[in-house]
Design an enzyme around this catalytic site. Structure first.
Site, PDB file in Angstrom:
ATOM      1  N   HIS A 195     -79.008  10.938  25.582  1.00 44.87           N
ATOM      2  CA  HIS A 195     -80.258  10.760  26.317  1.00 44.87           C
ATOM      3  C   HIS A 195     -80.073   9.871  27.544  1.00 44.87           C
ATOM      4  O   HIS A 195     -80.775  10.016  28.528  1.00 44.87           O
ATOM      5  CB  HIS A 195     -81.350  10.233  25.381  1.00 44.87           C
ATOM      6  CG  HIS A 195     -81.882  11.322  24.509  1.00 44.87           C
ATOM      7  ND1 HIS A 195     -81.495  11.484  23.218  1.00 44.87           N
ATOM      8  CD2 HIS A 195     -82.709  12.362  24.796  1.00 44.87           C
ATOM      9  CE1 HIS A 195     -82.085  12.565  22.722  1.00 44.87           C
ATOM     10  NE2 HIS A 195     -82.830  13.107  23.653  1.00 44.87           N
ATOM     11  N   ARG A 302     -91.031  14.712  27.589  1.00 43.11           N
ATOM     12  CA  ARG A 302     -90.489  13.944  26.454  1.00 43.11           C
ATOM     13  C   ARG A 302     -91.382  12.723  26.222  1.00 43.11           C
ATOM     14  O   ARG A 302     -91.061  11.611  26.649  1.00 43.11           O
ATOM     15  CB  ARG A 302     -89.056  13.502  26.748  1.00 43.11           C
ATOM     16  CG  ARG A 302     -88.017  14.619  26.736  1.00 43.11           C
ATOM     17  CD  ARG A 302     -86.621  14.062  26.934  1.00 43.11           C
ATOM     18  NE  ARG A 302     -85.588  14.997  26.594  1.00 43.11           N
ATOM     19  CZ  ARG A 302     -84.930  15.776  27.477  1.00 43.11           C
ATOM     20  NH1 ARG A 302     -85.213  15.696  28.754  1.00 43.11           N
ATOM     21  NH2 ARG A 302     -83.991  16.599  27.070  1.00 43.11           N
ATOM     22  N   ARG A 338     -94.233  17.568  24.499  1.00 44.29           N
ATOM     23  CA  ARG A 338     -93.546  17.521  23.212  1.00 44.29           C
ATOM     24  C   ARG A 338     -94.032  16.299  22.450  1.00 44.29           C
ATOM     25  O   ARG A 338     -94.112  15.208  23.006  1.00 44.29           O
ATOM     26  CB  ARG A 338     -92.036  17.433  23.411  1.00 44.29           C
ATOM     27  CG  ARG A 338     -91.333  17.346  22.059  1.00 44.29           C
ATOM     28  CD  ARG A 338     -89.855  17.425  22.179  1.00 44.29           C
ATOM     29  NE  ARG A 338     -89.291  16.206  22.731  1.00 44.29           N
ATOM     30  CZ  ARG A 338     -88.011  16.082  23.003  1.00 44.29           C
ATOM     31  NH1 ARG A 338     -87.179  17.076  22.815  1.00 44.29           N
ATOM     32  NH2 ARG A 338     -87.545  14.943  23.487  1.00 44.29           N
ATOM     33  N   GLU A 439     -84.052  23.905  17.553  1.00 47.41           N
ATOM     34  CA  GLU A 439     -82.890  23.055  17.825  1.00 47.41           C
ATOM     35  C   GLU A 439     -82.109  22.693  16.564  1.00 47.41           C
ATOM     36  O   GLU A 439     -81.146  21.943  16.611  1.00 47.41           O
ATOM     37  CB  GLU A 439     -83.297  21.800  18.602  1.00 47.41           C
ATOM     38  CG  GLU A 439     -84.443  21.013  18.019  1.00 47.41           C
ATOM     39  CD  GLU A 439     -84.895  19.850  18.919  1.00 47.41           C
ATOM     40  OE1 GLU A 439     -84.209  19.520  19.895  1.00 47.41           O
ATOM     41  OE2 GLU A 439     -85.944  19.267  18.613  1.00 47.41           O
ATOM     42  N   ASN A 462     -79.357  21.032  23.333  1.00 46.64           N
ATOM     43  CA  ASN A 462     -78.621  19.773  23.137  1.00 46.64           C
ATOM     44  C   ASN A 462     -78.461  19.471  21.653  1.00 46.64           C
ATOM     45  O   ASN A 462     -77.377  19.149  21.177  1.00 46.64           O
ATOM     46  CB  ASN A 462     -79.355  18.599  23.793  1.00 46.64           C
ATOM     47  CG  ASN A 462     -79.678  18.877  25.248  1.00 46.64           C
ATOM     48  OD1 ASN A 462     -79.032  19.702  25.863  1.00 46.64           O
ATOM     49  ND2 ASN A 462     -80.679  18.201  25.774  1.00 46.64           N
ATOM     50  N   ASP A 463     -79.572  19.579  20.936  1.00 41.09           N
ATOM     51  CA  ASP A 463     -79.500  19.317  19.502  1.00 41.09           C
ATOM     52  C   ASP A 463     -78.937  20.508  18.744  1.00 41.09           C
ATOM     53  O   ASP A 463     -78.252  20.335  17.748  1.00 41.09           O
ATOM     54  CB  ASP A 463     -80.882  18.938  18.958  1.00 41.09           C
ATOM     55  CG  ASP A 463     -81.182  17.477  19.216  1.00 41.09           C
ATOM     56  OD1 ASP A 463     -80.292  16.644  18.975  1.00 41.09           O
ATOM     57  OD2 ASP A 463     -82.289  17.177  19.691  1.00 41.09           O
ATOM     58  N   ARG A 473     -73.953  14.060  19.745  1.00 40.05           N
ATOM     59  CA  ARG A 473     -74.045  14.247  21.192  1.00 40.05           C
ATOM     60  C   ARG A 473     -73.860  12.958  21.988  1.00 40.05           C
ATOM     61  O   ARG A 473     -73.626  12.996  23.197  1.00 40.05           O
ATOM     62  CB  ARG A 473     -75.390  14.908  21.558  1.00 40.05           C
ATOM     63  CG  ARG A 473     -76.589  14.094  21.170  1.00 40.05           C
ATOM     64  CD  ARG A 473     -77.861  14.917  21.221  1.00 40.05           C
ATOM     65  NE  ARG A 473     -78.536  14.841  22.502  1.00 40.05           N
ATOM     66  CZ  ARG A 473     -79.783  15.252  22.711  1.00 40.05           C
ATOM     67  NH1 ARG A 473     -80.472  15.800  21.711  1.00 40.05           N
ATOM     68  NH2 ARG A 473     -80.339  15.154  23.879  1.00 40.05           N
ATOM     69  N   CYS A 510     -84.914  24.657  26.972  1.00 40.00           N
ATOM     70  CA  CYS A 510     -85.214  23.402  27.680  1.00 40.00           C
ATOM     71  C   CYS A 510     -84.115  22.366  27.495  1.00 40.00           C
ATOM     72  O   CYS A 510     -84.247  21.229  27.919  1.00 40.00           O
ATOM     73  CB  CYS A 510     -86.569  22.840  27.258  1.00 40.00           C
ATOM     74  SG  CYS A 510     -86.644  22.353  25.533  1.00 40.00           S
TER      75      CYS A 510
HETATM   76  C1  PEP Z   1     -82.639  19.418  23.166  1.00 35.90           C
HETATM   77  O1  PEP Z   1     -82.324  18.954  22.075  1.00 35.90           O
HETATM   78  O2  PEP Z   1     -82.005  20.335  23.736  1.00 35.90           O
HETATM   79  C2  PEP Z   1     -83.825  18.900  23.880  1.00 35.90           C
HETATM   80  C3  PEP Z   1     -84.282  19.500  24.942  1.00 35.90           C
HETATM   81  O3  PEP Z   1     -84.420  17.769  23.411  1.00 35.90           O
HETATM   82  P1  PEP Z   1     -83.789  16.306  23.555  1.00 35.90           P
HETATM   83  O4  PEP Z   1     -82.634  16.401  24.527  1.00 35.90           O
HETATM   84  O5  PEP Z   1     -84.855  15.389  24.038  1.00 35.90           O
HETATM   85  O6  PEP Z   1     -83.354  16.014  22.159  1.00 35.90           O
HETATM   86 MG    MG Z   2     -83.699  17.742  20.988  1.00 36.27          MG
END
Ligand code: PEP
Ligand code: MG
Length: 578
Positions: A195, A302, A338, A439, A462-463, A473, A510
């Site tokens: 993040h 977010r 979200r 995710e 990402n997740d 990550r 996203c």
């Molecule tokens: C993701 O996990 O791809 C996402 C968009 O949410 P975050 O990066 O805030 O976990």
């Molecule tokens: Mg996520």
């Protein structure tokens, strides 16, 4: 001065040239030495001076905060810091240690800090227990003074030419930098989709993470070239290298200027297929950057960032105001809020330490799990979002769904929130759309049951990558294993898109993959028509959409779908982007 290069992971492209500013860290190394006989008084007075300097520094900050429009919580935080600084256990006891042990002031201070932190850890009340972080921060400030490196990270005239060098920066640290224009970021640890990296990218400044020992090797004020595109940092460059990079920097800026012509152009492929390009934002202030880069909606707000860098929880009214601002600012365009994705690496001390104590936070009480475990907190947010829905086209997005039961529980709470608003005669959009983040691999594998209950879905790559490949990550030790092009990932993404398209449920991506220009054609070819990303990527991606012929890439995408061979995949991808 010797010139050398450091390699890391470029998480935000572009070139920054500037002077290094080292950011202190809790593990700030402190030397231990014995002071000469008769030197104790001088050492004590050195400590007193440093403490007085920090007191003045806090007073100065207090003046700046209370004079401006900073939230009241910042002033409250400064009050806590001043109280800690004035407490004799921190300001007096180290003097006694110096006198008794004949050690240097830095050592005495950190010894006493350890004692205090231990004491705080014994406290039962979670809120008070977490105040140990404030003790550490105050000690760091004093240490910086003692070590002759005054000045925490704070605005200064030269910040445009300053590159921050830190061991690590938390999302909470980086979010504070949104109001300052640093030239770049450089950290020892971190992964491309941590993040911290995401926020750095949203600042549109070049950043390199995972350099391992930048903070040890780079000295304060050294000249740095940070090349976020090529993952490299050059320390003390010689004249010819500097000239070359200034030239490259100019070219990069020229390229950005050319892209600006696309701001109001609709994102349509050569063969006439319309693509929605939305923005990911963290705070209402990011709206400006989103609009400035031609976003046609907010695909991911977010909201948990409203929780960071503050004492206490954001009230319903405060949340409502933040959501309303974004909803109204986007006019009739979609704003996807979200619900809180707290836990994991986004912690807040007002949350009773609930998520913080999890031994494995990414798999613990995070996101929707946390909200369902704290229904009052969740209801407050749902009410605030509903109230804002009266002022624009608001949608609700639920993070980290792993089973449909979580959707049912969320919908039940939403119905309850609607009911209370109805009773109070507060207007809201009763047909507000509710979507889910895809995710967790389980959500893809069982996607049809999720689609039956949701109005839209959004893939959080990402997740999804983190959980599918079992790669943290945020941990740079395993970042080489974090692979968006792993056949399992591509298969899961294709499966989700196929499922949603078949069920006629709108689907978006996203996660960071949405802003990766080399993946745009692949995602479009797999059937995706909605992408949400950092505003800074929007125009680059739009340019790629405008130069894509979906008919022409169909055959290559089909071959990508069928291959498991990484080398073949790489060459097909190259072909796709040629
Ligand atoms: C993701 O996990 O791809 C996402 C968009 O949410 P975050 O990066 O805030 O976990
Ligand atoms: Mg996520």
């Amino acid at each position: 001065m010797t010139s050398f290069a450091l390699h890391g992971i470029g998480v935000s492209g572009g070139i920054a040239i500037g002077r290094a500013q080292l950011v202190s860290h809790a593990t700030l190394e402190v030397a231990h030495y014995t002071i000469p006989p008769g030197g104790a008084d001088a050492e004590i007075s050195r400590l007193e001076h440093a403490i007085n300097d920090v007191r003045r520094e806090l007073e100065g900050l207090y003046g700046e905060m209370t004079g401006g429009d900073a939230p009241a919580e910042f002033a409250a935080l400064l009050d806590v810091h001043t109280m800690i600084l004035n407490d004799p256990t921190l300001s007096e006891t180290p003097k006694r240690i110096i006198a008794e042990q004949h050690c240097n002031a830095e050592w005495a201070l950190t010894q006493q800090m350890s004692v205090l932190v231990d004491q705080f850890e014994q406290i039962e009340d979670a809120y008070l227990r977490e105040r140990k972080a404030d003790v550490v921060q105050i000690v760091e400030r004093i240490l910086k003074r003692l070590l002759g490196k005054p000045g925490a990270v704070r605005p200064g005239g030269a910040e445009q030419h300053t590159i921050l060098v830190a061991h690590d920066l938390s999302p909470a640290d980086v979010i504070q930098f949104k109001t300052h224009r640093y030239a770049g970021f450089l950290t020892d640890v971190g992964g491309p989709t941590s993040h911290t990296a995401i926020v750095a990218r949203s600042l549109a400044v070049p950043a390199v993470v995972a350099t391992h020992n930048a903070r040890h090797l780079i000295r304060e004020n050294e000249l740095l070239i940070l090349d976020g595109t090529n993952h490299v940092v050059i320390v003390n460059p010689d004249k010819s290298v500097l000239t070359e990079y200034r030239l490259k920097q100019g070219e990069h800026e020229l390229g950005r200027a050319k892209l600006r012509r696309l701001v109001s152009k609709p994102a349509t492929t050569i063969d006439g297929v319309a693509v929605e390009l939305h923005a990911n934002i963290e705070l209402p202030d990011d709206l400006e950057q989103a609009l400035d880069n031609g976003a046609t909606g907010i695909g991911l707000f977010r909201s948990e960032f409203l929780y960071l860098n503050r004492l206490g929880q954001p009230s319903e009214d405060e949340q409502f105001e933040a959501y309303r601002r974004v909803a109204a600012g986007m006019d009739a365009q979609e704003v996807t809020i979200r619900t809180f994705d707290l836990g994991a690496d986004k912690q807040n001390w007002a949350l009773d330490g609930l998520a913080r104590v999890a031994p494995n936070p990414a798999l613990g009480l995070r996101a929707v799990r946390f909200c369902l475990a704290e229904p009052r907190l969740f209801l407050t947010q749902l009410r605030a979002i509903l109230r804002a829905s009266h002022y624009g086209k608001v949608r609700i997005l639920v993070p980290m769904l792993a089973s449909v039961g979580e959707i049912d529980q969320t919908l039940a709470l939403l119905a309850q929130a609607k009911e209370t608003l109805r009773e109070q005669g507060v207007p809201f959009d009763s047909g507000i759309a509710v979507g889910g983040m895809i995710e967790v691999p389980a959500a893809v594998l069982a996607i049809s049951s999720f689609l039956a209950k949701l109005d839209f879905v959004s893939i959080g790559t990402n997740d999804l990558i983190q959980y599918t490949l079992a790669v943290d990550r945020a941990d740079d030790a395993v970042s080489h294993l974090y692979d968006p092009l792993h056949p399992a990932i591509l298969r899961l993404i294709a499966m989700a898109i196929d499922g949603a398209n078949k069920a006629r449920v709108p689907i978006a991506v996203c996660g960071e993959m949405a802003g990766e220009v080399d993946l745009t054609r692949l995602l479009l070819g797999l059937g995706l028509r909605r992408l949400s990303m950092h505003p800074s990527h929007l125009l680059t991606i739009k340019q790629r959409v405008l130069t894509t012929d979906l008919g022409a890439i169909k055959a290559v995408v089909e071959r990508i779908r069928r291959t498991d061979d990484p080398a073949k995949l790489a060459s097909l991808l190259e072909k796709l982007n040629a």
